[in-house]
Design an enzyme around this catalytic site. Structure first.
Site, PDB file in Angstrom:
ATOM      1  N   HIS A 120       5.035  -7.621   8.718  1.00 60.66           N
ATOM      2  CA  HIS A 120       5.946  -6.934   7.800  1.00 60.66           C
ATOM      3  C   HIS A 120       6.948  -6.186   8.670  1.00 60.66           C
ATOM      4  CE1 HIS A 120       6.707  -4.546   3.955  1.00 60.66           C
ATOM      5  NE2 HIS A 120       7.398  -3.892   4.866  1.00 60.66           N
ATOM      6  N   ASP A 158       5.731 -12.186  -2.854  1.00 60.95           N
ATOM      7  CA  ASP A 158       5.358 -10.796  -2.564  1.00 60.95           C
ATOM      8  C   ASP A 158       5.017 -10.092  -3.883  1.00 60.95           C
ATOM      9  OD1 ASP A 158       4.769  -8.481  -1.234  1.00 60.95           O
ATOM     10  OD2 ASP A 158       6.825  -7.979  -0.687  1.00 60.95           O
ATOM     11  N   ASP A 195       0.160  -5.523   6.372  1.00 62.33           N
ATOM     12  CA  ASP A 195       1.278  -5.628   5.439  1.00 62.33           C
ATOM     13  C   ASP A 195       1.593  -4.290   4.774  1.00 62.33           C
ATOM     14  OD1 ASP A 195       3.146  -7.546   4.052  1.00 62.33           O
ATOM     15  OD2 ASP A 195       2.212  -6.588   2.334  1.00 62.33           O
ATOM     16  N   HIS A 225      -0.172  -9.629  -3.794  1.00 62.15           N
ATOM     17  CA  HIS A 225      -1.013  -8.436  -3.850  1.00 62.15           C
ATOM     18  C   HIS A 225      -1.755  -8.453  -5.177  1.00 62.15           C
ATOM     19  CE1 HIS A 225       1.095  -6.431  -0.421  1.00 62.15           C
ATOM     20  NE2 HIS A 225       2.099  -7.177  -0.863  1.00 62.15           N
ATOM     21  N   ARG A 279      -4.288  -6.300  -5.677  1.00 63.01           N
ATOM     22  CA  ARG A 279      -4.660  -4.887  -5.866  1.00 63.01           C
ATOM     23  C   ARG A 279      -6.155  -4.645  -6.044  1.00 63.01           C
ATOM     24  NH1 ARG A 279       0.101  -3.343  -3.888  1.00 63.01           N
ATOM     25  NH2 ARG A 279       1.834  -3.392  -5.368  1.00 63.01           N
TER      26      ARG A 279
END
Length: 426
Positions: A180, A306, A153, A64, A66
């Site tokens: 997920h 992750d 996700d 991620h 972001r």
């Protein structure tokens, strides 16, 4: 033009090279031109590889960054820097940004911003429009823009029939569908694994049935349709069992896990520190043992991180903090420490889990250290002992559950397409 590089007297992790052998690697114009004794090239930058090991650079297929929308936590530039420091030259970003990744504008924004980082940033796009679970997004558009995978996700697609349709559509467009697997109704207000520790702390727990039930559902749906599915961040003994059985039956099921699931248990939460909270959560000893076994016996295909950055102020309150931990800069070192140096897996198996398999699953060319191949290399000191200092991480956020942990092994240089993008060597 890339500067030519000669790496002298280094051990190489590659199926074509004995790990006991030491050789030179000559890189010219971004390509590995010679493995053996390097030719004379007075213009080349020379790296002393004595005592070091060259790995095909790693690929983390679950991160991620972001960006867009939450760039106070991380952005593509800082995320790429963290990747480089971890020996990673390719990543697959998840789509739960703001706005979610389900449109051409956002996909092009990410691609453009990543272009100069030295990291191959691939994008997962949403299964459903706006990740609302109501209708499928435009898979045709995704494929045309180079998207490699789809996922909602952070949560599963709740409607099983919509998920079945998504699996079939993803197969038709050659997109890897990643699930997920956590039933949000079962999780409820849970913030950590449901068990003795959550009871001791007096907080709501996440029952393992949340993960196991959706894992079983996805396998059933994919199996009935005859298509593939990828199970994200496996954390439970039950999910491992479902996946192992599915593979034995010849179903097209693959999966990943992260280092914390084969290292730590929910006992870390006794400190009431939100840096040990993530989704799915740290489980129990039997789960750690099951995940470890699944990594060693081939049930688990990939090790990912992750990587989920959160700002320090967001992690300050144990019960209210968002779930997620960073991991790009510690993943390889943690895997070496807890699996290689304990004799559970080989360096070659680490390369399969962290470099070869993720790229293959996404339809990308694997990276090898062979003559004629692009020079994408992680140079590591597999014996280097170091203590993780969160303040020295390249990520904007420092929410690592490895803080203060002594690890053995570390990337010391990362080469991407023949260019040094990270180095701790003098």
């Amino acid at each position: 033009m890339n500067q030519n590089i000669i790496i002298k007297n280094i051990s190489v992790v590659d199926k074509n090279v004995s790990p006991e052998d030491h050789c030179d690697i000559y890189i010219c114009d971004g390509i590995i031109k010679k493995i053996g004794i390097a030719p004379d090239d007075s213009s080349a930058f020379v790296v002393d590889g004595t005592g070091l090991t060259a790995f095909p650079s790693f690929f983390d297929m679950h991160v991620h960054f972001r960006d867009p929308g939450f760039t106070h936590k991380e952005d593509i530039i800082s995320g790429a820097a963290a990747a480089a420091a971890g020996g990673v030259t390719g990543v697959l970003c998840m789509p739960n940004t703001n706005p979610p990744v389900d449109n051409e504008e956002t996909i092009r924004y990410i691609n453009d911003k990543a272009a100069s980082t030295g990291i191959d940033v691939y994008q997962t796009a949403c299964i459903t429009s706006q990740m609302k679970g109501e209708k499928l997004a435009d898979f045709d558009m995704y494929r045309k823009l180079g998207v490699k995978a789809v996922s909602d996700d952070g949560k599963p697609v709740k409607n099983a029939e919509l998920m079945r349709q998504a699996l079939i559509a993803a197969e038709e467009k050659d997109l890897l569908l990643t699930s997920h697997c956590e039933d949000m109704d079962i999780i409820g207000k849970g913030i950590m694994n449901k068990g003795a520790v959550s009871e001791k702390l007096g907080v709501c727990g996440m029952d393992r049935a949340s993960e196991d039930s959706i894992t079983a559902r996805e396998i059933a749906l994919a199996g009935a349709a005859g298509v593939r599915v990828h199970i994200a961040h496996v954390s439970t003994e039950g999910s491992v069992g479902f996946i192992r059985d599915a593979k034995k039956r010849g179903l097209k099921v693959t999966c990943e896990t992260a280092p914390h699931y084969f290292i730590f248990t929910d006992e870390k939460l006794e400190a009431r520190d939100a840096d040990y909270r993530m989704n799915p959560p740290l489980r129990e000893k039997r789960d750690v043992e099951a995940i470890t076994q699944a990594v060693t016996d081939g049930t688990i295909d990939c090790i990912v991180t992750d990587h989920a950055p959160h700002a320090a102020e967001e992690k300050a309150d144990f019960e209210k903090a968002p779930n997620g931990v960073v991991g790009l800069e510690t993943s390889f070192a943690a895997t070496l420490t807890y699996l290689y140096h304990t004799g559970k897996i080989s360096l070659g198996r680490i390369s399969e889990l962290m470099s070869e398999n993720p790229r293959k699953l996404l339809g990308l060319e694997p990276v090898y250290i062979r003559e004629g191949c692009t020079a994408d290399i992680c140079i590591a000191d597999t014996e280097k002992e170091w203590i993780v200092d969160p303040d020295k991480l390249h990520s904007k956020s420092h929410n690592t559950l490895f803080k203060g942990v002594k690890l053995k092994g570390k990337p010391v240089m990362t080469i991407s397409k023949g260019r040094i993008i990270f180095s701790e060597l003098s």
